[in-house]
Scaffold this active site. Structure first.
Site, PDB file in Angstrom:
ATOM      1  N   SER A  73       0.861  -1.190   0.000  1.00 56.68           N
ATOM      2  CA  SER A  73       0.000   0.000   0.000  1.00 56.68           C
ATOM      3  C   SER A  73       0.893   1.233   0.000  1.00 56.68           C
ATOM      4  CB  SER A  73      -0.859   0.008   1.268  1.00 56.68           C
ATOM      5  OG  SER A  73      -1.436   1.290   1.480  1.00 56.68           O
ATOM      6  N   TYR A  96      -1.786  -0.788  10.480  1.00 57.85           N
ATOM      7  CA  TYR A  96      -1.970  -1.162   9.067  1.00 57.85           C
ATOM      8  C   TYR A  96      -0.727  -0.805   8.267  1.00 57.85           C
ATOM      9  CZ  TYR A  96      -3.851  -1.189   4.297  1.00 57.85           C
ATOM     10  OH  TYR A  96      -4.056  -1.428   2.958  1.00 57.85           O
TER      11      TYR A  96
HETATM   12  P1  NDP Z   1     -11.618  -5.949  -0.219  1.00 53.45           P
HETATM   13  O1  NDP Z   1     -12.109  -5.859   1.195  1.00 53.45           O
HETATM   14  O2  NDP Z   1     -12.595  -5.717  -1.318  1.00 53.45           O
HETATM   15  O3  NDP Z   1     -10.926  -7.354  -0.463  1.00 53.45           O
HETATM   16  C1  NDP Z   1     -10.279  -8.068   0.557  1.00 53.45           C
HETATM   17  C2  NDP Z   1     -10.244  -9.531   0.152  1.00 53.45           C
HETATM   18  O4  NDP Z   1      -9.530 -10.271   1.137  1.00 53.45           O
HETATM   19  C3  NDP Z   1     -11.619 -10.140   0.056  1.00 53.45           C
HETATM   20  O5  NDP Z   1     -11.695 -10.952  -1.089  1.00 53.45           O
HETATM   21  C4  NDP Z   1     -11.725 -10.994   1.306  1.00 53.45           C
HETATM   22  O6  NDP Z   1     -12.570 -12.099   1.035  1.00 53.45           O
HETATM   23  C5  NDP Z   1     -10.278 -11.438   1.461  1.00 53.45           C
HETATM   24  N1  NDP Z   1     -10.001 -11.874   2.824  1.00 53.45           N
HETATM   25  C6  NDP Z   1     -10.200 -11.193   3.978  1.00 53.45           C
HETATM   26  N2  NDP Z   1      -9.849 -11.955   5.019  1.00 53.45           N
HETATM   27  C7  NDP Z   1      -9.443 -13.148   4.512  1.00 53.45           C
HETATM   28  C8  NDP Z   1      -8.975 -14.342   5.075  1.00 53.45           C
HETATM   29  N3  NDP Z   1      -8.821 -14.486   6.407  1.00 53.45           N
HETATM   30  N4  NDP Z   1      -8.667 -15.382   4.264  1.00 53.45           N
HETATM   31  C9  NDP Z   1      -8.807 -15.256   2.922  1.00 53.45           C
HETATM   32  N5  NDP Z   1      -9.222 -14.134   2.327  1.00 53.45           N
HETATM   33  C10 NDP Z   1      -9.533 -13.102   3.107  1.00 53.45           C
HETATM   34  O7  NDP Z   1     -10.430  -4.914  -0.304  1.00 53.45           O
HETATM   35  P2  NDP Z   1      -9.327  -4.591  -1.430  1.00 53.45           P
HETATM   36  O8  NDP Z   1      -9.614  -5.293  -2.676  1.00 53.45           O
HETATM   37  O9  NDP Z   1      -9.166  -3.137  -1.428  1.00 53.45           O
HETATM   38  O10 NDP Z   1      -8.024  -5.203  -0.719  1.00 53.45           O
HETATM   39  C11 NDP Z   1      -7.104  -6.044  -1.354  1.00 53.45           C
HETATM   40  C12 NDP Z   1      -5.720  -5.676  -0.859  1.00 53.45           C
HETATM   41  O11 NDP Z   1      -5.401  -4.363  -1.311  1.00 53.45           O
HETATM   42  C13 NDP Z   1      -5.545  -5.663   0.648  1.00 53.45           C
HETATM   43  O12 NDP Z   1      -4.320  -6.273   0.981  1.00 53.45           O
HETATM   44  C14 NDP Z   1      -5.500  -4.171   0.974  1.00 53.45           C
HETATM   45  O13 NDP Z   1      -4.781  -3.907   2.153  1.00 53.45           O
HETATM   46  C15 NDP Z   1      -4.808  -3.648  -0.254  1.00 53.45           C
HETATM   47  N6  NDP Z   1      -4.953  -2.204  -0.511  1.00 53.45           N
HETATM   48  C16 NDP Z   1      -6.189  -1.671  -0.739  1.00 53.45           C
HETATM   49  C17 NDP Z   1      -6.329  -0.313  -0.957  1.00 53.45           C
HETATM   50  C18 NDP Z   1      -7.653   0.332  -1.126  1.00 53.45           C
HETATM   51  O14 NDP Z   1      -7.728   1.577  -1.037  1.00 53.45           O
HETATM   52  N7  NDP Z   1      -8.729  -0.412  -1.371  1.00 53.45           N
HETATM   53  C19 NDP Z   1      -5.140   0.561  -1.026  1.00 53.45           C
HETATM   54  C20 NDP Z   1      -3.893  -0.117  -0.814  1.00 53.45           C
HETATM   55  C21 NDP Z   1      -3.820  -1.450  -0.586  1.00 53.45           C
HETATM   56  P3  NDP Z   1     -13.426 -12.948   2.092  1.00 53.45           P
HETATM   57  O15 NDP Z   1     -14.038 -11.969   3.047  1.00 53.45           O
HETATM   58  O16 NDP Z   1     -14.416 -13.637   1.203  1.00 53.45           O
HETATM   59  O17 NDP Z   1     -12.466 -13.900   2.719  1.00 53.45           O
END
Ligand code: NDP
Length: 257
Positions: free
Chosen positions: A151, A164
């Site tokens: 990030s 975070y």
């Molecule tokens: P989302 O919340 O849309 O996606 C997060 C994903 O992680 C979901 O598919 C969720 O699926 C999965 N997840 C959460 N917990 C678990 C677990 N214990 N096991 C397996 N899967 C898990 O957010 P983003 O798409 O934004 O996030 C994706 C990445 O991008 C993250 O690492 C985030 O920190 C990073 N990021 C995001 C930014 C933003 O502004 N959106 C900016 C910078 C980085 P499920 O609940 O079905 O398990």
């Protein structure tokens, strides 16, 4: 009968964690459109099944595996299945994560632990389970990719986002180190560092100050979309094997920090 056109990732098997929403979901769709067989991994089985159906409808190939990445045994079982059914992964987008900002003095220890368990330990479980496949397949095919989601918080300073940001700094720094170990084995390691992307990530935030900041930022800039990140992942993965784009910071044009 017309044959399907050759796509740049036709012979690749891509595992995407956090694929049930946001960046992971969009990346799975994009990598599948580039020809990869995609393995989509997250906890919400129904969301993954819908995604697989959508990819297959568009002519792609996908496999859903429901697993919690904080459960090392479940992740290893997923990797064993990918090995048995698809010959292992040669592209890993290690992306599952959560962001739970709050002032440190509020002592939200449960939220600290959740972020550390998922963003660090979960990320390592996935690396532990899939790196042997990446190395094996890179040796046989000439290149493999390990792309970790960090990030902009890995670089910049955001008050109340300390835990975070710490987990994401870990991801970026780890990726730099892994590149030196795995590059000579033809595994390209990259960290992608997005600024704000409109996904479900913001829905988990409970801190009112952070929510106000996020809401305010919507007024002053166009947030990135998950598809913007997906295109970048596709770009990294389709570069010639000799090219390792090791760190990509991708920001909304209007985001200043
Ligand atoms: P989302 O919340 O849309 O996606 C997060 C994903 O992680 C979901 O598919 C969720 O699926 C999965 N997840 C959460 N917990 C678990 C677990 N214990 N096991 C397996 N899967 C898990 O957010 P983003 O798409 O934004 O996030 C994706 C990445 O991008 C993250 O690492 C985030 O920190 C990073 N990021 C995001 C930014 C933003 O502004 N959106 C900016 C910078 C980085 P499920 O609940 O079905 O398990």
């Amino acid at each position: 009968m017309a044959t399907a056109p050759v796509q740049p990732l036709d012979d690749r098997v891509a595992v995407i964690t956090g694929a049930s929403s946001g960046i992971g979901e969009a990346s799975a769709e994009h990598l599948a459109s580039l020809g990869a067989t995609v393995v989509v991994l997250a906890r919400r089985a129904e969301r993954l099944q819908d995604l697989v159906a959508r990819i297959e409808k568009n002519g792609g190939s996908a496999l859903a595996i429901t697993a919690d990445v904080t459960d090392a045994a479940a992740v290893q079982a997923a990797a064993d299945r990918v090995e048995a059914e698809l010959g292992g992964a040669d592209l890993l987008f290690n992306n599952a994560g959560i962001m739970l900002p709050a002032p440190i003095e509020e002592l939200r220890i449960g939220q600290w632990q959740h972020q550390i368990d998922l963003n660090i330990s979960g990320l390592m479980n996935v690396i532990g389970a899939f790196v042997p496949q990446l190395v094996k397949n890179a040796g046989e095919r000439g290149a493999a990719d390990l792309i970790n989601t960090a990030s902009i918080a890995a670089q910049n300073i955001f008050p109340n986002f300390a835990v975070y940001s710490g987990t994401k700094a870990y991801v970026t720094h780890l990726s730099r180190h892994l590149r030196t170990e795995l590059g000579p084995k033809h595994v390209r390691v990259a960290a992608i560092e997005p600024g704000i992307v409109g996904t479900e990530l913001q829905n988990h935030v409970t801190d009112t100050g952070a929510l106000e900041w996020l809401d305010g930022s919507k007024e002053t800039m166009d947030w990135l979309t998950p598809q913007d990140i997906a295109q970048t992942i596709g770009f990294i993965a389709t570069l010639p094997p000799r090219v390792n784009l090791q760190q990509v910071t991708i920001m909304p044009t209007g985001q200043t920090s």
